[in-house]
Design an enzyme around this catalytic site. Structure first.
Site, PDB file in Angstrom:
ATOM      1  NE  ARG A 298      -3.468  -0.148   2.342  1.00 49.67           N
ATOM      2  CZ  ARG A 298      -5.093  -0.272   2.061  1.00 49.67           C
ATOM      3  NH1 ARG A 298      -5.537  -1.487   2.274  1.00 49.67           N
ATOM      4  NH2 ARG A 298      -5.960   0.533   1.755  1.00 49.67           N
TER       5      ARG A 298
ATOM      6  CE1 TYR B 282      -3.952   6.738  -2.854  1.00 50.31           C
ATOM      7  CE2 TYR B 282      -4.914   6.413  -0.301  1.00 50.31           C
ATOM      8  CZ  TYR B 282      -5.026   6.831  -1.911  1.00 50.31           C
ATOM      9  OH  TYR B 282      -6.202   7.606  -2.314  1.00 50.31           O
ATOM     10  CG  ASP B 283      -0.636   3.837   2.444  1.00 47.10           C
ATOM     11  OD1 ASP B 283      -0.972   3.836   1.724  1.00 47.10           O
ATOM     12  OD2 ASP B 283      -0.380   2.650   3.839  1.00 47.10           O
TER      13      ASP B 283
ATOM     14  N   GLY C 215       2.908   8.550  -1.029  1.00 47.54           N
ATOM     15  CA  GLY C 215       2.811   8.881  -2.238  1.00 47.54           C
ATOM     16  C   GLY C 215       1.887  10.086  -1.638  1.00 47.54           C
TER      17      GLY C 215
ATOM     18  CB  VAL D 184     -15.385  -2.622   1.215  1.00 45.48           C
ATOM     19  CG1 VAL D 184     -15.801  -1.028   1.228  1.00 45.48           C
ATOM     20  CG2 VAL D 184     -16.001  -3.622   1.027  1.00 45.48           C
TER      21      VAL D 184
ATOM     22  N   GLY E 278     -13.759 -10.157   8.595  1.00 40.02           N
ATOM     23  CA  GLY E 278     -14.548  -8.828   8.618  1.00 40.02           C
ATOM     24  C   GLY E 278     -14.726  -8.268   9.935  1.00 40.02           C
TER      25      GLY E 278
ATOM     26  NE  ARG F  15      -8.047   3.997   7.150  1.00 36.95           N
ATOM     27  CZ  ARG F  15      -8.391   3.458   5.715  1.00 36.95           C
ATOM     28  NH1 ARG F  15      -9.396   3.679   4.683  1.00 36.95           N
ATOM     29  NH2 ARG F  15      -6.903   3.199   5.045  1.00 36.95           N
TER      30      ARG F  15
HETATM   31  P1  NAD Z   1     -11.104   7.561  -8.784  1.00 32.85           P
HETATM   32  O1  NAD Z   1     -10.653   6.423  -9.475  1.00 32.85           O
HETATM   33  O2  NAD Z   1     -12.930   7.650  -9.401  1.00 32.85           O
HETATM   34  O3  NAD Z   1     -10.492   9.463  -9.285  1.00 32.85           O
HETATM   35  C1  NAD Z   1      -9.350   9.646  -9.565  1.00 32.85           C
HETATM   36  C2  NAD Z   1      -9.603  10.129 -11.257  1.00 32.85           C
HETATM   37  O4  NAD Z   1      -7.954  10.319 -11.356  1.00 32.85           O
HETATM   38  C3  NAD Z   1      -9.771   8.821 -12.696  1.00 32.85           C
HETATM   39  O5  NAD Z   1     -10.456   9.978 -13.280  1.00 32.85           O
HETATM   40  C4  NAD Z   1      -8.682   8.782 -13.097  1.00 32.85           C
HETATM   41  O6  NAD Z   1      -8.500   8.568 -14.412  1.00 32.85           O
HETATM   42  C5  NAD Z   1      -7.124  10.333 -12.725  1.00 32.85           C
HETATM   43  N1  NAD Z   1      -6.037   9.679 -12.900  1.00 32.85           N
HETATM   44  C6  NAD Z   1      -6.053   9.061 -11.860  1.00 32.85           C
HETATM   45  N2  NAD Z   1      -4.460   9.328 -12.824  1.00 32.85           N
HETATM   46  C7  NAD Z   1      -4.316   9.767 -13.433  1.00 32.85           C
HETATM   47  C8  NAD Z   1      -3.348  10.918 -13.507  1.00 32.85           C
HETATM   48  N3  NAD Z   1      -1.304  10.979 -14.246  1.00 32.85           N
HETATM   49  N4  NAD Z   1      -3.217  11.830 -15.286  1.00 32.85           N
HETATM   50  C9  NAD Z   1      -4.566  12.314 -14.844  1.00 32.85           C
HETATM   51  N5  NAD Z   1      -6.383  11.985 -14.134  1.00 32.85           N
HETATM   52  C10 NAD Z   1      -5.894  11.038 -13.232  1.00 32.85           C
HETATM   53  O7  NAD Z   1     -11.093   7.753  -7.293  1.00 32.85           O
HETATM   54  P2  NAD Z   1     -11.938   8.533  -6.296  1.00 32.85           P
HETATM   55  O8  NAD Z   1     -12.450   8.166  -5.361  1.00 32.85           O
HETATM   56  O9  NAD Z   1     -12.974   9.719  -7.070  1.00 32.85           O
HETATM   57  O10 NAD Z   1     -10.761   9.447  -5.649  1.00 32.85           O
HETATM   58  C11 NAD Z   1     -10.468  11.244  -6.107  1.00 32.85           C
HETATM   59  C12 NAD Z   1      -9.295  11.836  -4.914  1.00 32.85           C
HETATM   60  O11 NAD Z   1      -9.164  11.803  -3.982  1.00 32.85           O
HETATM   61  C13 NAD Z   1      -8.433  10.611  -5.220  1.00 32.85           C
HETATM   62  O12 NAD Z   1      -6.433  11.239  -5.097  1.00 32.85           O
HETATM   63  C14 NAD Z   1      -8.080   9.622  -3.709  1.00 32.85           C
HETATM   64  O13 NAD Z   1      -6.285   9.163  -3.473  1.00 32.85           O
HETATM   65  C15 NAD Z   1      -8.582  10.136  -3.071  1.00 32.85           C
HETATM   66  N6  NAD Z   1      -9.307  10.256  -1.867  1.00 32.85           N
HETATM   67  C16 NAD Z   1     -10.749   9.112  -1.889  1.00 32.85           C
HETATM   68  C17 NAD Z   1     -11.192   8.410  -1.547  1.00 32.85           C
HETATM   69  C18 NAD Z   1     -12.332   7.858  -1.775  1.00 32.85           C
HETATM   70  O14 NAD Z   1     -13.062   6.912  -0.774  1.00 32.85           O
HETATM   71  N7  NAD Z   1     -13.030   8.159  -2.747  1.00 32.85           N
HETATM   72  C19 NAD Z   1     -10.054   8.484   0.421  1.00 32.85           C
HETATM   73  C20 NAD Z   1      -9.112   8.999  -0.035  1.00 32.85           C
HETATM   74  C21 NAD Z   1      -9.075  10.473  -1.026  1.00 32.85           C
HETATM   75  N1  UDP Z   2     -12.716  -5.863   1.549  1.00 38.82           N
HETATM   76  C1  UDP Z   2     -13.585  -6.462   2.264  1.00 38.82           C
HETATM   77  N2  UDP Z   2     -13.955  -7.354   0.124  1.00 38.82           N
HETATM   78  C2  UDP Z   2     -13.675  -6.329  -0.751  1.00 38.82           C
HETATM   79  C3  UDP Z   2     -13.203  -5.356  -0.799  1.00 38.82           C
HETATM   80  C4  UDP Z   2     -12.158  -4.907   0.379  1.00 38.82           C
HETATM   81  O1  UDP Z   2     -13.462  -7.176   3.057  1.00 38.82           O
HETATM   82  O2  UDP Z   2     -14.684  -6.873  -1.550  1.00 38.82           O
HETATM   83  C5  UDP Z   2     -12.307  -4.775   2.966  1.00 38.82           C
HETATM   84  C6  UDP Z   2     -11.136  -4.278   2.417  1.00 38.82           C
HETATM   85  O3  UDP Z   2     -10.070  -5.563   3.430  1.00 38.82           O
HETATM   86  C7  UDP Z   2     -10.883  -3.185   3.495  1.00 38.82           C
HETATM   87  C8  UDP Z   2     -12.122  -3.333   3.593  1.00 38.82           C
HETATM   88  O4  UDP Z   2     -13.109  -3.861   2.782  1.00 38.82           O
HETATM   89  O5  UDP Z   2     -10.781  -4.195   4.770  1.00 38.82           O
HETATM   90  C9  UDP Z   2     -12.078  -1.431   2.765  1.00 38.82           C
HETATM   91  O6  UDP Z   2     -11.142  -1.589   1.416  1.00 38.82           O
HETATM   92  P1  UDP Z   2     -11.173  -0.695   0.587  1.00 38.82           P
HETATM   93  O7  UDP Z   2     -10.311  -1.354  -0.660  1.00 38.82           O
HETATM   94  O8  UDP Z   2     -12.728  -0.455  -0.200  1.00 38.82           O
HETATM   95  O9  UDP Z   2     -10.784   0.326   0.947  1.00 38.82           O
HETATM   96  P2  UDP Z   2      -9.148   1.019   1.649  1.00 38.82           P
HETATM   97  O10 UDP Z   2      -8.917  -0.631   2.552  1.00 38.82           O
HETATM   98  O11 UDP Z   2      -8.166   1.093   0.732  1.00 38.82           O
HETATM   99  O12 UDP Z   2      -9.573   1.244   3.126  1.00 38.82           O
END
Ligand code: NAD
Ligand code: UDP
Length: 310
Positions: free
Chosen positions: A140, A143-144, A146, A185, A205, A274
């Site tokens: 992870r 992402y984390d 980054g 999920v 779970g 979380r």
């Molecule tokens: P998503 O995957 O639907 O949206 C991400 C968008 O970024 C997509 O449209 C993708 O095509 C675009 N993208 C990816 N790499 C790119 C690049 N190199 N150049 C240009 N575009 C690029 O996800 P989301 O849930 O809409 O997330 C949006 C933002 O919010 C992200 O930065 C994500 O890390 C952050 N975020 C979301 C959640 C959540 O639960 N949804 C939680 C924490 C953080």
């Molecule tokens: N998860 C699960 N089944 C799935 C997908 C995810 O049980 O089909 C769990 C995963 O292991 C995590 C939680 O659901 O504990 C949230 O996962 P998600 O990928 O949505 O987000 P994140 O782990 O980044 O919070």
């Protein structure tokens, strides 16, 4: 105002575009369509306030804008682990490019950070003052780490160059326009239930997450961006906390599916619990979520039902 949204064709970016256009702003949506789709923005393409640019945030760009929302980054573990090096480049170089542009055109710039900066937390719930417990070399980490580096860049540009920043830490958010294939999920469980497939709970779970409905989150974004008192980081999320087993049971009940709940192996470094401490958002922004999980799940289920053609 003219506002750039990177990642504007994704789940959250497209809802943000809707909101900003409804508020009479002009929106430039930049996206490389890695996880986003034209379908998410199809209803906007004929709107004179909307413009789509296919571009990768890793490569520099120049546009005259008043505000930048930096959302470009794959958000689901399946997608961000697909090309880990690209994910960390997207976070770090995307942040540098947005900050460089903000500095040049004097724009306010917003970073979509994440609760993942807290890693597998040993403080619960997580306040912004907690520095996190993150594995720097795991599956992870692209992402984390980054996103952590992007936060560092935001605060260094703010301190060193006076760039006007806002940083939000997003906790798990769900709703219509999530990709049915992205492996998160909520979308997984709903799609599995609607297709009558087994519902895949990872591990036993008992791990918990707090789920925020997209409309509450977008309200939080705009509240932070439109005020002057804090730059963040600020947690935006719903403090309601559920185990993944509870979530699976809710989805079963709300869809009326005959799918069975099955258990798969827990992915490495999966955080055990979380929940956001949202005291800062309440105090500084007057923000708190309003949509309970069951209500948000119902509209999300309706969206996926239509998407899947049933
Ligand atoms: P998503 O995957 O639907 O949206 C991400 C968008 O970024 C997509 O449209 C993708 O095509 C675009 N993208 C990816 N790499 C790119 C690049 N190199 N150049 C240009 N575009 C690029 O996800 P989301 O849930 O809409 O997330 C949006 C933002 O919010 C992200 O930065 C994500 O890390 C952050 N975020 C979301 C959640 C959540 O639960 N949804 C939680 C924490 C953080
Ligand atoms: N998860 C699960 N089944 C799935 C997908 C995810 O049980 O089909 C769990 C995963 O292991 C995590 C939680 O659901 O504990 C949230 O996962 P998600 O990928 O949505 O987000 P994140 O782990 O980044 O919070």
């Amino acid at each position: 105002m003219r506002i750039l949204i990177t990642g504007g064709a994704g789940f959250l970016g497209s809802h943000l575009a809707d909101r900003l256009i409804a508020d009479s702003h002009d929106v430039i949506c930049m996206d490389n369509l890695f996880t986003g789709t034209k379908r998410n923005i199809a209803h906007l393409v004929d709107n004179p306030r909307f413009e789509f640019i296919r571009h990768d945030v890793i490569d520099s760009f120049k546009v005259e804008v008043d505000q930048i929302y930096n959302l470009a980054c794959p958000a689901s573990p399946v997608h961000y682990q697909h090309n880990a090096i690209k994910t960390i480049k997207t976070s770090v170089m995307g942040a540098i490019n947005c900050l460089g542009l903000a500095k040049r055109v004097n724009a306010r710039v917003f970073q979509a950070s994440t609760s993942e900066v807290y890693g597998d937390p040993d403080i619960h719930p997580q306040p912004e003052s907690y520095w996190g417990s993150v594995n720097p070399i795991g599956m992870r980490s692209c992402y984390d780490e980054g996103k952590r580096c992007a936060e560092t860049l935001f605060f260094d540009y703010h301190r060193q160059n006076g760039v006007d920043i806002r940083v939000v830490r997003i906790f798990n958010t769900y709703g219509p326009r999530m990709s049915p294939e992205d492996g998160r999920v909520v979308s997984n469980f709903i799609v599995q239930a609607l297709k009558g497939e087994d519902i895949t709970v990872y591990g036993d779970g008992s791990q918990t997450r707090s789920f925020c409905y997209f409309s509450d989150l977008i309200e939080g974004f705009v509240s932070l961006m439109e005020q002057e008192s804090i730059v963040g980081p600020v947690n935006i999320g719903n403090p309601g906390e559920f185990t993944m087993l509870e979530l699976a049971e809710k989805v079963v009940a709300l869809t009326g599916t005959r799918s069975k709940i099955v258990h798969h192996e827990l992915p490495s470094d999966d955080p055990k619990q979380r929940r956001p401490d949202i005291s800062l958002a309440k105090k500084a922004l007057g923000w708190e979520p309003t949509v309970p999980l069951e209500e948000g799940l119902k509209t999300t289920i309706a969206y996926f039902k239509e998407y899947l053609g049933g």
